[in-house]
Design a protein around this motif. Sequence first.
Motif, short mmCIF file in Angstrom:
data_model
loop_
_atom_site.label_atom_id
_atom_site.label_comp_id
_atom_site.label_asym_id
_atom_site.label_seq_id
_atom_site.Cartn_x
_atom_site.Cartn_y
_atom_site.Cartn_z
N ALA B 3 42.54 35.33 26.06
CA ALA B 3 42.01 35.97 27.48
C ALA B 3 40.98 34.25 28.28
O ALA B 3 41.31 35.04 29.40
CB ALA B 3 41.66 37.40 27.47
N LEU B 4 40.65 34.37 27.52
CA LEU B 4 38.82 34.17 28.16
C LEU B 4 39.53 32.62 28.39
O LEU B 4 39.02 32.20 29.45
CB LEU B 4 37.72 33.19 26.96
CG LEU B 4 36.84 32.70 27.12
CD1 LEU B 4 36.28 33.61 28.36
CD2 LEU B 4 35.26 32.67 26.21
N ARG B 7 41.56 33.03 31.43
CA ARG B 7 40.80 33.29 32.92
C ARG B 7 40.71 32.35 33.86
O ARG B 7 39.99 32.07 34.64
CB ARG B 7 39.48 34.37 31.88
CG ARG B 7 39.39 34.91 33.57
CD ARG B 7 38.16 35.53 33.51
NE ARG B 7 36.90 34.93 32.77
CZ ARG B 7 35.15 35.24 33.13
NH1 ARG B 7 35.10 36.13 33.80
NH2 ARG B 7 34.89 34.26 32.61
N LYS B 10 43.27 29.93 35.37
CA LYS B 10 43.36 30.45 35.72
C LYS B 10 41.78 30.22 37.53
O LYS B 10 42.05 30.12 38.80
CB LYS B 10 43.58 31.80 36.38
CG LYS B 10 44.67 33.09 35.75
CD LYS B 10 44.81 34.14 35.62
CE LYS B 10 45.90 35.30 35.07
NZ LYS B 10 45.41 36.18 35.09
N LEU B 11 40.72 30.86 37.12
CA LEU B 11 40.04 30.69 37.82
C LEU B 11 40.06 28.43 37.67
O LEU B 11 39.54 28.50 39.50
CB LEU B 11 37.91 30.85 36.80
CG LEU B 11 38.08 32.46 36.95
CD1 LEU B 11 37.14 32.44 36.51
CD2 LEU B 11 37.55 33.02 39.02
N ARG B 14 42.31 28.59 40.92
CA ARG B 14 42.30 29.01 42.17
C ARG B 14 41.50 29.06 43.29
O ARG B 14 40.87 29.01 44.19
CB ARG B 14 42.54 30.54 41.96
CG ARG B 14 44.10 30.80 41.40
CD ARG B 14 44.26 32.41 41.64
NE ARG B 14 44.59 32.67 40.36
CZ ARG B 14 45.82 34.42 40.31
NH1 ARG B 14 44.06 34.66 41.10
NH2 ARG B 14 45.88 34.25 39.43
N ALA B 15 39.63 28.56 42.70
CA ALA B 15 38.59 28.51 42.50
C ALA B 15 38.48 26.94 43.59
O ALA B 15 37.87 26.61 42.72
CB ALA B 15 37.72 29.22 42.23
N ALA B 70 28.26 29.09 37.45
CA ALA B 70 29.02 30.05 38.09
C ALA B 70 29.27 31.65 37.14
O ALA B 70 29.22 32.54 37.97
CB ALA B 70 30.23 29.95 37.58
N GLU B 71 28.91 31.40 35.63
CA GLU B 71 29.43 32.94 34.98
C GLU B 71 27.65 33.50 35.42
O GLU B 71 27.87 34.31 35.75
CB GLU B 71 29.23 32.63 33.57
CG GLU B 71 31.05 31.94 33.71
CD GLU B 71 31.69 32.55 33.60
OE1 GLU B 71 31.56 33.59 34.05
OE2 GLU B 71 32.82 32.77 33.20
N ARG B 72 27.07 32.97 35.64
CA ARG B 72 25.82 33.91 35.50
C ARG B 72 25.65 34.23 36.94
O ARG B 72 24.67 35.15 36.98
CB ARG B 72 24.69 32.67 35.16
CG ARG B 72 23.14 33.06 35.59
CD ARG B 72 21.99 31.60 35.54
NE ARG B 72 21.28 31.67 36.94
CZ ARG B 72 19.60 32.56 37.00
NH1 ARG B 72 19.25 32.76 35.67
NH2 ARG B 72 18.96 32.46 37.80
N ASP B 74 27.65 35.62 39.13
CA ASP B 74 28.15 37.05 38.88
C ASP B 74 27.65 37.64 38.17
O ASP B 74 28.63 39.17 37.91
CB ASP B 74 30.00 36.82 39.72
CG ASP B 74 30.98 35.81 37.69
OD1 ASP B 74 29.55 35.98 37.46
OD2 ASP B 74 31.67 35.50 38.43
N GLY B 75 26.77 36.85 37.16
CA GLY B 75 26.27 38.26 36.41
C GLY B 75 27.46 38.17 34.96
O GLY B 75 27.21 38.82 33.58
N SER B 76 28.47 37.58 34.66
CA SER B 76 29.62 37.96 34.14
C SER B 76 28.86 37.07 32.58
O SER B 76 29.11 37.68 30.90
CB SER B 76 30.93 36.91 33.87
OG SER B 76 31.29 37.00 35.28
#
Lengths: 255, 219, 213
Positions: B3-4, B7, B10-11, B14-15, B70-72, B74-76
């Motif tokens: 899943a990771l 994800r 995909k990111l 898209r990003a 980037a993960e940091r 948004d809190g992920s």
Amino acid sequence: MSDNSLAITKFSDLANPTRFLALVARILPWLSGLTALALVAGLCLGFTAEGDYQQGDTVRIMYIHVPAAWLSMMCYTVMAISAIGTLVWRHPLADVSAKAAAPLGAGFTLIALITGSLWGKPMWGTWWVWDARLTSVFVLFLMYLGLIALNRAMDDPAKAARVSAVLILVGFVNIPIIKFSVDWWNTLHQPASVVRMGGPTIDAEFLWPLLVMAVAFTLLFFALHLAAMRNEILRRRIAAQRRMAARMASGREGR
Amino acid sequence: MIALLVRDLKLSIRAGGGALVGVLFFLTIVAVIPFGVGPDLNLLSRIGPAIVWIGALLSSLLGLDRLFQAEREDGSLDVLLMHDTPLVLTVFVKCLAHWLATGLPLVIASPLLGLFMNMNEVAIGAVMLTLVVGSPAITFIGAVGAAVAVALPRGGLLVSILVLPLAVPVLIFGVSASYAAVEDPAPFLPPFLILMALTLFFAAIGPAAAALALRNAAD
Amino acid sequence: MLLSAEGLAARRGEELIFSNLSFDLGMGEALVVTGRNGSGKSTLLRVIAGLLAPEAGRVTFSGAGVEPGARPREFCHYLGHRNAMKRELTVFENLAFWKSFQGGSGGALDIDEAAETVGLGGILHLPYGYLSAGQQRRFAIARLLVAHRPVWLLDEPTAALDADSDRMFAGLVKRHLAEGGIALAATHQPLGLEKVQELRMTGFSGVNADVWE
């Protein structure tokens, strides 16, 4: 090593920066004196020893160059041991030790590079050759500068120490690999005409001054390292007291 | 874990088109070299493998500092850190996704640049092969820098400065193997095998050190 | 189940933000942490979540089915200031990822149910970045529902929520507690819970100067 070798035998004593400072205050004058003596002895021996019949007086650069190069390695080892101290025991003195050692390491590495370059001009006819040793020392120098820059980029000294410690250890594991790969690279590209430094064996006449200078430089490193650690501890104390003063002031007006 | 991986892929698609920017940077670096050294085709074909490798090295460092930043933001990162899969594995999968999204396009783009550099087919193939094997090592060692960047108010450039000296061995053996494939006397296999060994070594040590740094860099 | 903290101390930078803090929370109990900004509410929650190493003391989680020595953070949901969702992915993709990453071990809702529960069914296909701040926060709350964790650590959970959503969230926490969960919330607003302990953080319990003395 200065704190860690002691820290393992007398950990409880040294856990306390005050005791460490007292110890430094006792040791440092003696260590400085000893360093000065050894440096004078080494330099006298170095200048009175006969010059090489091929290289003439320039061979005397070796008495600075080789000890500096040796210390550039040892300093990184000290930092790696301190890094383990930081990560495993979370000891604030280990943080201080690693932080204080980095500029010293960069300094010794720079001395090794500059003297190598000065020596290279008469020997090789150029200031810089991409010799395996010079190149790997240069990469080491870049790593020192990167670590110093990293340490400065972070505000929280404890966090900076822990994060730098990880990088110091990664670098430590990598240094042999870098050395090996640079050697490989050098054998591919090295033109055969370059005179290798040092020669096949070192004559006993050169060996003695070299050993004395190596001891003197090692003493010099520890004296500087202890002094730098002391300064860093004092700096942090002042920072802590200033914070306290700021809090006291806001406490008075706030409540 | 799949899943990771999905994800992150995909990111990156898209990003902001991270992969595309990396490839463009790669193209641009390699394209400006002839303006510096002159359009001499013989010279270009001689230095070609080295230029392509250096270009790939710099381009793969380009987006790397965002790996955890980037993960940091948004809190992920907090949630990722709390979940012990273990963390080393999480970091490894993130590196893998990052390499698939940004490293692999570089490898695919490299033959085109090889043509620009007037390299012959064997050299192009060798560069591609060494890049496939060697570029993951850059991602893994760069992950340590990316983890350190999490603790930095402004990361970016400093990360590259810290990571590049560590990537010197990868560059040396990648380029040596590429040259060895073209120049006859030098054997191809030893540097190529060492390159593989380096990738495996960094695949082990990089995520472990990055995980350690992430645990220590949290605030 | 028992979540207990013994003699916790934590620091931010060089400053000790709290020290010698202890509490025990059993099944169905909640702790509301109050205090002004910067008093260490978030720091406390992050220490319990295992994201920050405490300066002293420890957090333990024990109970039936919990092997001794297990890390408390494995049993916690942490809802921080930031929503831990990717703007570029759709809501469904976000939630599906967290559901699969965090692992649903019984008691977890599936994604549609979770979205219905926070009152936002039907917009799962939209990219997360297109939603309003309140909607984003509600889906961040839905993340707590798609994987089961006995302990909820909530840092200002109702920021950006309107009064209705506020009540909806209080209901969720109540249900979680009724099912035997534990909740810790740092908040300005009362959540309207019974059986609540309150912990007032004063902030700043001294500069960490003793390290250097």
